[in-house]
Design a protein around this motif. Structure first.
Motif, PDB file in Angstrom:
ATOM      1  N   THR A  13       0.958  -1.024   0.032  1.00  0.00           N
ATOM      2  CA  THR A  13      -0.043   0.111   0.119  1.00  0.00           C
ATOM      3  C   THR A  13       0.870   1.356   0.034  1.00  0.00           C
ATOM      4  N   LEU A  14       1.991   1.201   0.771  1.00  0.00           N
ATOM      5  CA  LEU A  14       2.832   2.521   0.884  1.00  0.00           C
ATOM      6  C   LEU A  14       4.084   2.754   0.190  1.00  0.00           C
ATOM      7  N   ALA A  53      -7.137   4.435   8.075  1.00  0.00           N
ATOM      8  CA  ALA A  53      -8.307   3.568   8.243  1.00  0.00           C
ATOM      9  C   ALA A  53      -8.449   2.477   7.105  1.00  0.00           C
ATOM     10  N   LYS A  54      -8.052   2.935   5.920  1.00  0.00           N
ATOM     11  CA  LYS A  54      -7.789   1.803   4.842  1.00  0.00           C
ATOM     12  C   LYS A  54      -7.056   0.660   5.317  1.00  0.00           C
ATOM     13  N   ILE A  55      -5.945   1.032   5.618  1.00  0.00           N
ATOM     14  CA  ILE A  55      -4.848  -0.029   5.827  1.00  0.00           C
ATOM     15  C   ILE A  55      -5.631  -0.616   7.219  1.00  0.00           C
ATOM     16  N   GLY A  56      -5.952  -0.064   8.158  1.00  0.00           N
ATOM     17  CA  GLY A  56      -6.249  -0.992   9.369  1.00  0.00           C
ATOM     18  C   GLY A  56      -7.526  -1.919   8.929  1.00  0.00           C
ATOM     19  N   ASN A  57      -8.467  -1.350   8.073  1.00  0.00           N
ATOM     20  CA  ASN A  57      -9.370  -2.284   7.651  1.00  0.00           C
ATOM     21  C   ASN A  57      -9.068  -3.495   6.816  1.00  0.00           C
ATOM     22  N   VAL A 117      -2.809   1.861  13.520  1.00  0.00           N
ATOM     23  CA  VAL A 117      -2.250   2.113  12.247  1.00  0.00           C
ATOM     24  C   VAL A 117      -1.752   3.647  12.447  1.00  0.00           C
ATOM     25  N   THR A 118      -0.493   3.832  12.517  1.00  0.00           N
ATOM     26  CA  THR A 118      -0.055   5.361  12.670  1.00  0.00           C
ATOM     27  C   THR A 118       0.745   5.489  11.516  1.00  0.00           C
ATOM     28  N   ILE A 119       0.583   6.785  10.802  1.00  0.00           N
ATOM     29  CA  ILE A 119       1.268   7.308   9.615  1.00  0.00           C
ATOM     30  C   ILE A 119       1.613   8.686   9.725  1.00  0.00           C
ATOM     31  N   GLY A 120       3.085   8.804   9.562  1.00  0.00           N
ATOM     32  CA  GLY A 120       3.483  10.123   9.753  1.00  0.00           C
ATOM     33  C   GLY A 120       4.612  10.549   8.636  1.00  0.00           C
ATOM     34  N   GLU A 121       4.840  11.935   8.648  1.00  0.00           N
ATOM     35  CA  GLU A 121       5.832  12.428   7.453  1.00  0.00           C
ATOM     36  C   GLU A 121       7.310  12.025   8.137  1.00  0.00           C
ATOM     37  N   PHE A 122       8.163  11.528   7.135  1.00  0.00           N
ATOM     38  CA  PHE A 122       9.608  11.174   7.627  1.00  0.00           C
ATOM     39  C   PHE A 122      10.286  12.237   7.110  1.00  0.00           C
ATOM     40  N   LYS A 123      11.034  12.799   8.025  1.00  0.00           N
ATOM     41  CA  LYS A 123      12.084  13.728   8.046  1.00  0.00           C
ATOM     42  C   LYS A 123      13.377  13.563   8.489  1.00  0.00           C
TER      43      LYS A 123
END
Length: 110
Positions: A23-24, A39-43, A63-69
């Motif tokens: 997915t990512l 939500a889509k990934i969690g489901n 599921v936690t998604i964040g910006e990678f810097k």
């Protein structure tokens, strides 16, 4: 009462790793789309884990998604549970634009 078949972390982790990767792998961080994507990934993870048919287990997916810097991150959780029947697995993913952490809890329900 104890489960006939205990929740197994290894096959669940494999499922979560595959879903995150598929997915990512080409995704870019967009703060407007991240809530829907989480939500889509969690489901999707929940549906795949339910197919493993762990009877009498409640499955919880976070599921936690964040910006990678280039920063480091730690994700932690606390729960009250029975260590003989309940368990969890977690997986993480990172590309040049974002990071994701998915935790799947398997809690036995008597």
């Amino acid at each position: 009462m104890k489960p006939d078949r205990k929740f197994q972390s290894a096959p669940v982790k494999k499922i979560v790793d595959e879903i995150l990767q598929n997915t990512l792998k080409k995704a870019k961080y967009d703060p407007e789309k991240v809530p829907v994507l989480s939500a889509k990934i969690g489901n999707e993870i929940l549906a795949a884990v339910k197919k493993l048919e762990y009877e009498r287990y409640k499955i919880v997916v976070d599921v936690t998604i964040g910006e990678f810097k280039g920063q480091g991150i730690r994700v932690a959780s606390r729960s009250l549970w029975d260590t003989t029947t309940d368990t969890y697995t977690s997986a993480s993913f990172r590309n040049a634009h974002l990071f994701a952490v998915a935790i799947v809890f398997g809690c036995y329900f008597e």
